[in-house]
Design a protein around this motif. Structure first.
Motif, short mmCIF file in Angstrom:
data_model
loop_
_atom_site.label_atom_id
_atom_site.label_comp_id
_atom_site.label_asym_id
_atom_site.label_seq_id
_atom_site.Cartn_x
_atom_site.Cartn_y
_atom_site.Cartn_z
N ASP A 83 0.81 -1.22 0.07
CA ASP A 83 -0.06 0.08 -0.01
C ASP A 83 0.87 1.29 -0.17
N GLU A 84 0.21 2.44 0.27
CA GLU A 84 0.97 3.71 0.01
C GLU A 84 1.96 3.80 1.19
N ASN A 85 1.89 2.98 2.17
CA ASN A 85 3.00 3.10 3.42
C ASN A 85 3.89 1.81 3.40
N TRP A 86 4.09 1.22 2.24
CA TRP A 86 4.71 -0.10 2.19
C TRP A 86 4.35 -1.07 2.85
N HIS A 87 3.36 -1.30 3.34
CA HIS A 87 2.83 -2.35 3.97
C HIS A 87 2.17 -3.46 3.01
N PRO A 88 2.85 -4.76 3.19
CA PRO A 88 2.46 -5.63 2.13
C PRO A 88 0.97 -6.01 2.19
N GLN A 89 0.56 -6.52 1.25
CA GLN A 89 -0.91 -6.57 0.75
C GLN A 89 -1.14 -8.06 0.55
N PHE A 90 -0.31 -9.13 0.82
CA PHE A 90 -0.53 -10.44 0.33
C PHE A 90 -1.70 -11.10 1.24
N ASP A 91 -2.35 -10.36 2.37
CA ASP A 91 -3.43 -10.72 2.90
C ASP A 91 -4.40 -10.29 2.78
N GLN A 92 -4.68 -9.39 1.44
CA GLN A 92 -5.76 -8.92 1.06
C GLN A 92 -6.62 -9.75 0.10
N PRO A 93 -7.95 -9.47 -0.12
CA PRO A 93 -8.68 -10.57 -0.91
C PRO A 93 -8.26 -10.66 -2.38
N GLU A 94 -7.62 -9.56 -2.79
CA GLU A 94 -7.39 -9.44 -4.45
C GLU A 94 -6.19 -10.38 -4.65
N TRP A 95 -5.36 -10.58 -3.85
CA TRP A 95 -4.10 -11.62 -3.74
C TRP A 95 -4.67 -13.02 -3.56
N LYS A 96 -5.78 -13.18 -2.88
CA LYS A 96 -6.22 -14.55 -2.92
C LYS A 96 -7.08 -14.84 -4.08
N GLN A 97 -7.60 -13.98 -4.74
CA GLN A 97 -8.29 -14.23 -5.87
C GLN A 97 -7.49 -14.42 -6.97
N THR A 98 -6.33 -13.86 -6.97
CA THR A 98 -5.20 -14.00 -8.07
C THR A 98 -4.71 -15.24 -7.99
N LEU A 99 -4.15 -15.67 -6.78
CA LEU A 99 -3.63 -16.98 -6.79
C LEU A 99 -4.30 -18.14 -7.07
N GLN A 100 -5.51 -18.10 -6.51
CA GLN A 100 -6.64 -19.17 -6.49
C GLN A 100 -6.90 -19.42 -7.99
#
Length: 431
Positions: free
Chosen positions: A202-219
């Motif tokens: 995100d804009e503050n450099w916090h990783p986002q792999f725990d967000q639903p968009e990544w789950k949707q992508t990888l699944q």
């Protein structure tokens, strides 16, 4: 692309007052062609002898990065990507490149040139440039009762892939990168994730792999490859999928636009007359899953033969080199994606049915705005920070394991989140 033996090839004889330069490059088709033209260069430059270190993609990155970071001086010319060029230039690891007027620097495509520039100086010259696109079997898409749109969605791609799959006949509906590596599976999956609305940070450099968009992508990716991909997909990178496609074992392949000349070449492809092209897929969110990349030639600051190295780079990335390849192998097989003049060349446009799609894909890529949501970084299939290479290599191993069924998608994403959080905290991006 996995481990392989480094090939050290020397040709020609060293003139008494000559110099020998060592070129580290990747074992992709265009670089193999370049190596094959060694005698042409040495005939024109009898005082320079070329030694070649040809490696797989993953191995090249590892060895070149180690050599330049330690100032080892093993290589005089490096094959590096759009990711490394500005980062290494900033660290003082590369020599600035300067060319005479005949080279025509202004002919380089703006999107490609910008990625190789630091503080308005050029630190690498593009050998070929690429985006990514869909390559598909026109006969199989027709057999499935479908028509490929010029700009498909992921929903269409998934449906088509499953319908084209005929494993009894040895045909997989789709081939995608699965081999672990920041420039292998992570290049593809990261570009794909952009179209699903995901982002690395995100804009503050916090990783986002725990967000639903990544789950949707990888699944989506794992399920699609399970249903319609080849066995052992976790071992396949660019070259492996190219071989599968050319052997008629893939209904679709989404990968680098540079592959177009190989899949349409009857000398290398059994399906050369049955290939169509489309833009990389999207999900209706305003971002396609196409990337922007160039393989480039650069001179490390540690080289003791910088003048000779730059002489070679000027030759290998020139208009004259393009014409040389065209005279040997035809216009369709010249290195693409670097110069505007190539896309105004009627002989090339006539010979290369993929030319317009390639240029449109390159021009559509926007490294400064790669994602749906705002991010603090540039880069489409990579994040342009030094830490990305190591971090994405680790995460790529987890994603490859998920593709192989060794870990769940949730476990892979959880590991990615924890690894990224730890690294970004250690590197003080997270305040």
């Amino acid at each position: 692309m996995g481990s392989s033996v480094v090939l050290l090839l020397a040709s020609g004889s060293l003139a008494s007052a000559g110099v020998e330069i060592t070129i580290a490059t990747v074992n992709n088709g265009d670089m193999v062609r370049m190596q094959g033209l060694t005698k042409e260069f040495e005939a024109a430059h009898p005082d320079i002898t070329l030694n070649w270190a040809v490696m797989s993609e993953n191995e090249l990155r590892q060895k070149v990065t180690t050599d330049i970071a330690t100032k080892g001086g093993k290589y005089d010319v490096l094959t590096i990507g759009t990711y490394e060029a500005p980062i290494w230039a900033k660290q003082g690891w590369l020599k600035e490149l300067t060319f005479d007027a005949d080279y025509d620097v202004d002919d380089l495509l703006p999107a490609i040139r910008a990625g190789l520039t630091y503080e308005d100086k050029l630190y690498a010259a593009p050998f070929y440039g690429e985006s990514s696109m869909v390559m598909y079997r026109t006969d199989l898409i027709e057999k499935a009762g479908l028509t490929m749109p010029d700009a498909p969605t992921w929903e269409f791609i998934a449906d088509a892939a499953r319908k084209m799959t005929d494993r009894a006949a040895g045909v997989n509906g789709i081939c995608l990168r699965g081999k672990a590596g920041w420039g292998e599976n992570m290049a593809f999956v990261t570009a794909m994730s952009n179209s699903f609305g995901a982002r690395w940070f995100d804009e503050n450099w916090h990783p986002q792999f725990d967000q639903p968009e990544w789950k949707q992508t990888l699944q989506f990716y794992v399920d699609l490859m399970k249903d319609a991909g080849p066995a052992g997909a976790e071992n396949n990178g660019f070259n492996e999928n190219l071989a599968l496609f050319n052997d008629g074992k893939c209904g679709m392949w989404i990968d680098a636009t540079v592959a177009a000349s190989f899949v349409t070449n009857p000398a290398s492809s059994t399906v050369a007359d049955k290939v169509g092209f489309a833009l990389a897929p999207d999900n209706g969110l305003g971002k396609r899953s196409n990337w922007l990349w160039a393989w480039n030639l650069a001179v490390p600051a540690s080289s003791q033969n910088a003048d000779a190295a730059q002489t070679f780079i000027a030759w290998a990335t020139s208009k004259e080199y393009t014409a040389l390849v065209a005279s040997d192998e035809g216009w369709a097989n010249v290195p693409p994606g670097t110069r505007g003049s190539l896309y105004r060349n009627e002989a090339y446009l006539k010979a290369a049915p993929f030319a317009k799609m390639t240029l449109d894909s390159i021009n559509a890529a926007d490294p400064k705005n790669p994602t749906v949501k705002p991010v603090p970084y540039t880069g489409i299939q990579f994040v342009a920070i030094p830490e990305f290479q190591g971090l994405a290599t680790t995460i790529g191993q987890q994603f490859s394991s998920a593709l192989a069924g060794k870990v769940t998608v949730d476990a892979a994403l959880s590991s990615a989140q924890s690894n990224a959080t730890r690294e970004m905290t250690r590197a003080r991006y997270i305040k």
